[in-house]
Write a protein that holds these residues in place. Structure first.
Motif, short mmCIF file in Angstrom:
data_model
loop_
_atom_site.label_atom_id
_atom_site.label_comp_id
_atom_site.label_asym_id
_atom_site.label_seq_id
_atom_site.Cartn_x
_atom_site.Cartn_y
_atom_site.Cartn_z
N ASP A 20 0.60 -1.65 -0.18
CA ASP A 20 -0.18 -0.40 0.62
C ASP A 20 0.93 1.74 0.03
O ASP A 20 1.63 1.54 1.13
N LEU A 21 0.93 2.01 -0.81
CA LEU A 21 2.07 2.78 -1.21
C LEU A 21 1.42 4.57 -1.20
O LEU A 21 2.12 5.67 -1.19
N ARG A 22 0.10 4.47 -0.68
CA ARG A 22 -0.98 5.47 -0.01
C ARG A 22 0.02 6.53 0.95
O ARG A 22 0.30 7.60 0.71
N PRO A 23 0.50 6.67 1.69
CA PRO A 23 1.37 7.22 2.69
C PRO A 23 2.59 7.64 1.55
O PRO A 23 2.58 8.48 2.24
N GLN A 24 3.12 6.95 1.13
CA GLN A 24 4.98 7.29 0.24
C GLN A 24 4.14 8.13 -0.82
O GLN A 24 4.34 9.01 -1.28
N ASN A 25 2.91 7.94 -1.70
CA ASN A 25 2.57 8.54 -2.37
C ASN A 25 2.14 10.05 -1.79
O ASN A 25 2.15 11.35 -2.35
N ALA A 26 1.72 9.74 -0.14
CA ALA A 26 1.47 11.84 -0.01
C ALA A 26 2.92 12.36 0.62
O ALA A 26 2.93 13.10 -0.25
N LEU A 27 3.76 12.02 0.93
CA LEU A 27 5.23 12.29 1.10
C LEU A 27 5.86 12.50 -0.18
O LEU A 27 6.26 13.98 0.14
N ASN A 28 5.41 11.82 -1.14
CA ASN A 28 5.94 12.22 -2.78
C ASN A 28 5.14 13.74 -3.00
O ASN A 28 6.31 14.79 -3.14
N ALA A 29 3.90 13.43 -2.73
CA ALA A 29 2.94 14.62 -3.30
C ALA A 29 3.20 16.30 -2.53
O ALA A 29 3.75 16.89 -3.09
N ALA A 30 3.98 15.60 -1.24
CA ALA A 30 4.22 16.95 -0.38
C ALA A 30 5.27 17.66 -0.67
O ALA A 30 5.59 18.57 -1.00
N ARG A 31 6.38 16.85 -1.26
CA ARG A 31 7.68 16.97 -1.48
C ARG A 31 7.73 18.19 -3.16
O ARG A 31 8.06 19.18 -3.62
N GLU A 32 6.66 17.64 -3.98
CA GLU A 32 6.76 18.56 -5.14
C GLU A 32 5.54 19.03 -5.22
O GLU A 32 5.65 20.20 -5.91
N GLN A 92 -3.60 18.80 -6.25
CA GLN A 92 -3.16 17.31 -6.22
C GLN A 92 -2.39 16.78 -5.31
O GLN A 92 -2.51 15.70 -4.45
N ALA A 93 -1.92 17.60 -4.50
CA ALA A 93 -1.36 17.35 -3.21
C ALA A 93 -2.53 16.47 -2.43
O ALA A 93 -2.23 15.47 -1.41
N LYS A 94 -3.41 17.73 -2.14
CA LYS A 94 -4.14 16.97 -1.06
C LYS A 94 -4.81 15.77 -1.50
O LYS A 94 -5.54 15.47 -1.05
N ALA A 95 -5.06 15.94 -2.58
CA ALA A 95 -5.66 14.34 -3.44
C ALA A 95 -5.20 12.49 -2.36
O ALA A 95 -4.95 11.97 -2.23
N ALA A 96 -3.76 13.39 -2.58
CA ALA A 96 -3.31 12.30 -1.71
C ALA A 96 -2.48 11.84 -0.72
O ALA A 96 -2.92 10.89 -0.12
N ILE A 97 -2.53 13.04 -0.40
CA ILE A 97 -2.97 13.41 1.07
C ILE A 97 -3.89 12.49 1.67
O ILE A 97 -3.84 11.73 2.93
N LEU A 98 -5.07 12.93 1.30
CA LEU A 98 -6.47 12.60 1.70
C LEU A 98 -6.57 10.99 1.38
O LEU A 98 -6.53 10.62 2.52
#
Length: 173
Positions: A52-64, A74-80
């Motif tokens: 399950d990569l959702r937490p990693q995706n949230a961190l990546n989105a924050a960095r992006e 876009q970042a908020k979608a990954a965080i949610l």
């Protein structure tokens, strides 16, 4: 029922960390929270949910977002999605606290106040992982307080001296 977060705003480890947080910019806080979450908390999530990569995706989105590569929606979608992963981890206190931590850390890009989730959820995730969820609360809290000390040291290491634009945080506690 296991506690889902630390909640003693008056504890010395909370107050000490909050005082330093108040001296730093949202950007500095976001970098600190995301980096710490990725280094210390994400491995706890991955122990139980490596696919399950959702937490990693949230961190990546924050960095992006921090780099300007994506916009906040876009970042908020990954965080949610990361917050959804936390809800789905009900019954596994380490995994749930880990995903909540990561969601809060990534959310620091939106509001600096969210970085305190690193301490309140993350320190508990670490303590539950190290001691087990059945350890006495006093031991859990001591372990969590020690982790908060490591979090504070990590923030001090990246803190900007005389930060010209510190975040204005209303703790609401």
């Amino acid at each position: 029922m296991k506690r889902k977060m630390l909640s003693d705003w008056e504890a010395p480890y909370s107050q000490s960390l909050m005082k330093i947080i108040e001296t730093q910019s949202k950007v500095t806080l976001a970098h600190w929270a995301v980096d710490y979450a990725e280094r210390v908390i994400l491995p706890l999530w991955s122990k139980f949910n490596s696919d399950d990569l959702r937490p990693q995706n949230a961190l990546n989105a924050a960095r992006e977002w921090l780099s300007g590569a994506i916009k906040l929606p876009q970042a908020k979608a990954a965080i949610l999605e990361c917050h959804s992963a936390a809800r789905e981890a009900e019954g596994n206190p380490v995994a749930q606290a880990s995903a909540r931590t990561i969601g809060q850390c990534a959310s620091t890009i939106h509001s600096a106040r969210h970085c305190i989730g690193l301490a309140f959820y993350g320190a508990l995730a670490v303590a539950y992982d190290r001691l087990g969820t059945d350890a006495p609360w006093e031991q859990i809290e001591q372990c969590a307080a020690e982790e908060c000390g490591r979090m504070e040291a990590a923030l001090r290491a990246v803190a900007v001296e005389n930060e010209p634009n510190p975040a204005k945080i209303a703790w609401k506690c």
